[in-house]
Design a protein around this motif. Structure first.
Motif, short mmCIF file in Angstrom:
data_model
loop_
_atom_site.label_atom_id
_atom_site.label_comp_id
_atom_site.label_asym_id
_atom_site.label_seq_id
_atom_site.Cartn_x
_atom_site.Cartn_y
_atom_site.Cartn_z
N SER A 21 0.82 -1.22 0.00
CA SER A 21 0.00 0.00 0.00
C SER A 21 0.85 1.27 0.00
O SER A 21 0.37 2.34 -0.36
N PHE A 22 2.12 1.16 0.40
CA PHE A 22 3.00 2.32 0.41
C PHE A 22 3.77 2.48 -0.90
O PHE A 22 4.58 3.39 -1.04
N GLY A 23 3.53 1.59 -1.85
CA GLY A 23 4.24 1.66 -3.11
C GLY A 23 5.59 0.96 -3.02
O GLY A 23 5.81 0.10 -2.18
N LEU A 24 6.49 1.37 -3.89
CA LEU A 24 7.82 0.76 -3.94
C LEU A 24 8.76 1.51 -3.00
O LEU A 24 9.00 2.70 -3.17
N VAL A 25 9.28 0.81 -2.00
CA VAL A 25 10.18 1.42 -1.02
C VAL A 25 11.61 1.00 -1.34
O VAL A 25 11.91 -0.20 -1.43
N ASP A 29 5.33 9.26 -8.26
CA ASP A 29 4.32 8.66 -7.39
C ASP A 29 4.62 7.18 -7.17
O ASP A 29 5.20 6.50 -8.03
N LYS A 30 4.20 6.70 -6.03
CA LYS A 30 4.32 5.29 -5.67
C LYS A 30 5.77 4.83 -5.52
O LYS A 30 6.06 3.63 -5.59
N ILE A 31 6.69 5.78 -5.34
CA ILE A 31 8.08 5.43 -5.01
C ILE A 31 8.45 6.16 -3.73
O ILE A 31 8.35 7.38 -3.65
N GLU A 32 8.85 5.41 -2.73
CA GLU A 32 9.26 5.99 -1.45
C GLU A 32 10.74 5.70 -1.24
O GLU A 32 11.15 4.54 -1.21
N LEU A 33 11.53 6.76 -1.11
CA LEU A 33 12.96 6.62 -0.88
C LEU A 33 13.27 6.85 0.59
O LEU A 33 12.82 7.84 1.17
N LEU A 34 14.04 5.95 1.17
CA LEU A 34 14.39 6.10 2.58
C LEU A 34 15.25 7.34 2.78
O LEU A 34 16.07 7.70 1.94
N HIS A 35 15.03 7.98 3.91
CA HIS A 35 15.76 9.22 4.23
C HIS A 35 16.42 9.06 5.58
O HIS A 35 15.78 8.69 6.57
N VAL A 60 28.87 1.46 1.78
CA VAL A 60 29.78 0.42 2.27
C VAL A 60 29.08 -0.56 3.20
O VAL A 60 29.24 -1.78 3.09
N LYS A 61 28.27 -0.04 4.12
CA LYS A 61 27.71 -0.88 5.18
C LYS A 61 26.26 -1.31 4.96
O LYS A 61 25.88 -2.44 5.26
N LEU A 62 25.44 -0.40 4.45
CA LEU A 62 24.00 -0.68 4.42
C LEU A 62 23.56 -1.79 3.47
O LEU A 62 22.53 -2.42 3.73
N PRO A 63 24.24 -2.04 2.34
CA PRO A 63 23.74 -3.07 1.42
C PRO A 63 23.46 -4.42 2.09
O PRO A 63 22.47 -5.08 1.75
N LEU A 64 24.30 -4.82 3.03
CA LEU A 64 24.11 -6.11 3.71
C LEU A 64 22.78 -6.15 4.45
O LEU A 64 21.99 -7.10 4.30
N PRO A 95 15.21 -2.98 -1.77
CA PRO A 95 16.10 -2.87 -2.94
C PRO A 95 16.75 -1.49 -3.06
O PRO A 95 16.28 -0.51 -2.48
N THR A 96 17.83 -1.43 -3.83
CA THR A 96 18.45 -0.14 -4.14
C THR A 96 17.66 0.54 -5.24
O THR A 96 17.03 -0.11 -6.07
N PHE A 97 17.70 1.86 -5.25
CA PHE A 97 16.95 2.62 -6.25
C PHE A 97 17.48 2.34 -7.66
O PHE A 97 16.70 2.27 -8.62
N SER A 98 18.80 2.18 -7.78
CA SER A 98 19.38 1.95 -9.11
C SER A 98 18.95 0.62 -9.70
O SER A 98 18.96 0.45 -10.92
#
Length: 288
Positions: A181-185, A201-207, A221-225, A233-236
């Motif tokens: 319901s929050f779209g693609l995070v 719309d329907k894309i939420e990027l973490l901040h 360096v650290k967060l991907p794990l 998922p990553t935005f790219s």
């Protein structure tokens, strides 16, 4: 209460398992809601189970939490998160609480996310974004050293898919979960892409708040794990590029320009890069 716990510590040890089991089966750890100014003062508070508290937490996280409290004025948040660390309330009683009563030395993986869930009901995402970032970094370290099991990550990943488990702050200053319901995070690994497509719309990027250059480097360096473990998922990875066909167009002007410039390019390569020119000639470049 410190005197009572000291008395229990002297009278009860791990050999008296039945007494210890009865003790820890009920909420018996008193957490004051305010500091007493005198010994005889009556202090309000609540009793919690051993699994609901911990002995200490990262000083960096506690400092970040205090900053959130000062900005938001949320005393309740401080009571819920900061006061559950016993080292400042009952100094000197670590062995009693940790070794006998089974209190966690540090918050568990699930505890961190429960704290975030509480925060999401008391402050704005922009106020807690940096704290979320610090928590994520700490969890990455715990993942790497084996303090967090795959079962823990699966459990939290399952929580995040629920609509009510909104613990992720976004650039739109919203708390979201991984529920559809929050779209693609996603989490942003490319600032250029974020500037170009982050407002869709329907894309939420973490901040994660205003970060220093070193902290931004930690994201890659650290967060991907951790993000991979939680299914974020990553935005790219979710943005794809494709050529768009607009139909036939008159390209005679471009062809004329190429025909005009090509001899000059050939002569330049011949004099400046003879080896390259020889290879191009063998491949048919000379006949263009």
């Amino acid at each position: 209460m410190s005197k009572l716990y000291n008395f229990l510590w002297k009278e009860v040890d791990t050999s008296k398992k039945k007494i210890v089991e009865d003790l820890i089966s009920e909420p018996f750890i008193f957490i004051p809601s305010s500091c007493a100014s005198g010994v005889e003062d009556v202090v309000l508070g609540s009793f919690l189970l051993p699994k609901e508290v911990c002995w200490h937490d990262s000083p960096e996280l506690l400092t970040q939490m205090e900053e959130i409290d000062s900005e938001s004025g949320e005393v309740a948040a401080k009571h819920s998160l900061l006061s559950r660390t016993l080292c400042n309330i009952y100094p000197g009683l670590r062995d009693f609480f940790v070794n006998i009563c089974g209190v966690y030395e540090i918050p568990s993986f699930q505890d961190h996310f429960q704290n975030l869930l509480y925060l999401s009901t008391t402050v704005l995402p922009s106020q807690a974004a940096k704290y979320v970032f610090k928590v994520f970094l700490k969890l990455v370290d715990e993942l790497k050293c084996g303090k967090v099991s795959s079962e823990d990550t699966l459990q939290v990943s399952g929580y995040l898919k629920k609509s009510e488990y909104t613990v992720l702050p976004t650039v739109r200053n919203r708390w979201v979960s991984l529920h559809p319901s929050f779209g693609l995070v996603c989490w942003c690994d490319d600032e250029k892409l974020m500037k170009e497509f982050g407002s869709l719309d329907k894309i939420e990027l973490l901040h994660f708040g205003e970060l220093t250059d070193d902290e931004k480097e930690m994201i890659s360096v650290k967060l991907p794990l951790l993000m991979h473990s939680l299914g974020i998922p990553t935005f790219s990875k979710v943005v794809t590029r494709e050529a768009i066909y607009y139909g036939l167009m008159d390209s005679s002007s471009k062809a004329s320009f190429v025909n005009w410039v090509l001899p000059y390019a050939q002569r330049y390569i011949y004099y400046e890069h003879p080896d390259t020119y020889a290879k191009l000639k063998q491949s048919g470049f000379y006949n263009l």
